[in-house]
Scaffold this motif. Structure first.
Motif, PDB file in Angstrom:
ATOM      1  N   ALA A 174      10.190 -25.943  81.842  1.00 30.94           N
ATOM      2  CA  ALA A 174       9.498 -27.147  81.361  1.00 30.94           C
ATOM      3  C   ALA A 174       8.742 -27.848  82.488  1.00 30.94           C
ATOM      4  O   ALA A 174       9.212 -27.958  83.603  1.00 30.94           O
ATOM      5  N   THR A 175       7.560 -28.289  82.127  1.00 33.64           N
ATOM      6  CA  THR A 175       6.751 -29.082  83.044  1.00 33.64           C
ATOM      7  C   THR A 175       6.564 -30.456  82.415  1.00 33.64           C
ATOM      8  O   THR A 175       7.086 -30.742  81.351  1.00 33.64           O
ATOM      9  N   ASP A 176       5.808 -31.300  83.048  1.00 26.74           N
ATOM     10  CA  ASP A 176       5.558 -32.634  82.518  1.00 26.74           C
ATOM     11  C   ASP A 176       4.432 -32.646  81.483  1.00 26.74           C
ATOM     12  O   ASP A 176       4.069 -33.700  80.981  1.00 26.74           O
ATOM     13  N   LEU A 177       3.893 -31.471  81.180  1.00 26.43           N
ATOM     14  CA  LEU A 177       2.814 -31.403  80.203  1.00 26.43           C
ATOM     15  C   LEU A 177       3.377 -31.526  78.790  1.00 26.43           C
ATOM     16  O   LEU A 177       4.453 -31.014  78.493  1.00 26.43           O
ATOM     17  N   PRO A 178       2.656 -32.194  77.905  1.00 26.53           N
ATOM     18  CA  PRO A 178       3.135 -32.302  76.525  1.00 26.53           C
ATOM     19  C   PRO A 178       3.080 -30.935  75.825  1.00 26.53           C
ATOM     20  O   PRO A 178       2.258 -30.089  76.156  1.00 26.53           O
ATOM     21  N   ALA A 179       3.958 -30.749  74.866  1.00 25.13           N
ATOM     22  CA  ALA A 179       4.007 -29.488  74.127  1.00 25.13           C
ATOM     23  C   ALA A 179       4.205 -29.775  72.652  1.00 25.13           C
ATOM     24  O   ALA A 179       4.738 -30.816  72.267  1.00 25.13           O
ATOM     25  N   ALA A 180       3.752 -28.866  71.832  1.00 25.51           N
ATOM     26  CA  ALA A 180       3.911 -28.996  70.385  1.00 25.51           C
ATOM     27  C   ALA A 180       4.299 -27.637  69.817  1.00 25.51           C
ATOM     28  O   ALA A 180       3.964 -26.592  70.369  1.00 25.51           O
ATOM     29  N   LEU A 181       5.013 -27.670  68.704  1.00 25.20           N
ATOM     30  CA  LEU A 181       5.424 -26.450  68.029  1.00 25.20           C
ATOM     31  C   LEU A 181       5.144 -26.618  66.545  1.00 25.20           C
ATOM     32  O   LEU A 181       5.549 -27.612  65.940  1.00 25.20           O
ATOM     33  N   MET A 182       4.454 -25.655  65.963  1.00 24.82           N
ATOM     34  CA  MET A 182       4.168 -25.703  64.532  1.00 24.82           C
ATOM     35  C   MET A 182       4.678 -24.407  63.917  1.00 24.82           C
ATOM     36  O   MET A 182       4.377 -23.313  64.393  1.00 24.82           O
ATOM     37  N   MET A 183       5.456 -24.526  62.846  1.00 24.83           N
ATOM     38  CA  MET A 183       5.969 -23.360  62.135  1.00 24.83           C
ATOM     39  C   MET A 183       5.463 -23.406  60.702  1.00 24.83           C
ATOM     40  O   MET A 183       5.500 -24.454  60.060  1.00 24.83           O
TER      41      MET A 183
END
Length: 97
Positions: free
Chosen positions: A80-89
């Protein structure tokens, strides 16, 4: 000498020594033991790789399954980094387990 296990040949072991003599006859026994152990070790590694592949892919379609998703999400969370992340299923086949 063939490196064989479970009816399959995984390779060959070649050994060259001095010509003739009792030393070569005695060495042949050890070489046969080494070839047998190497053949079993290679067969076990191939089987382990095949089982790991089966654990993350659907047997009929070959598509990655839920276990693969879990492993990749765990790996990404460790990196994990400080960048935002998103997950779509998206459920595309409407089949419920």
């Amino acid at each position: 000498m063939p490196l064989a296990a479970h009816g399959d040949t995984a390779g060959m072991l070649y050994f060259e020594g001095p010509d003739g003599g009792l030393e070569m006859i005695a060495a042949r026994v050890y070489i046969e033991l080494i070839a047998e152990n190497l053949g079993l070790a290679i067969a076990n590694l191939q089987l382990r790789d095949r089982l790991a592949n089966l654990a993350v892919k659907h047997p009929l379609t070959g598509l990655l399954n839920r276990r693969s998703l879990d492993e990749n999400l765990n790996r990404l969370s460790r990196e994990a980094t400080d960048l935002p992340a998103a997950l779509m299923m998206i459920d595309i086949d409407h089949i419920k387990p």
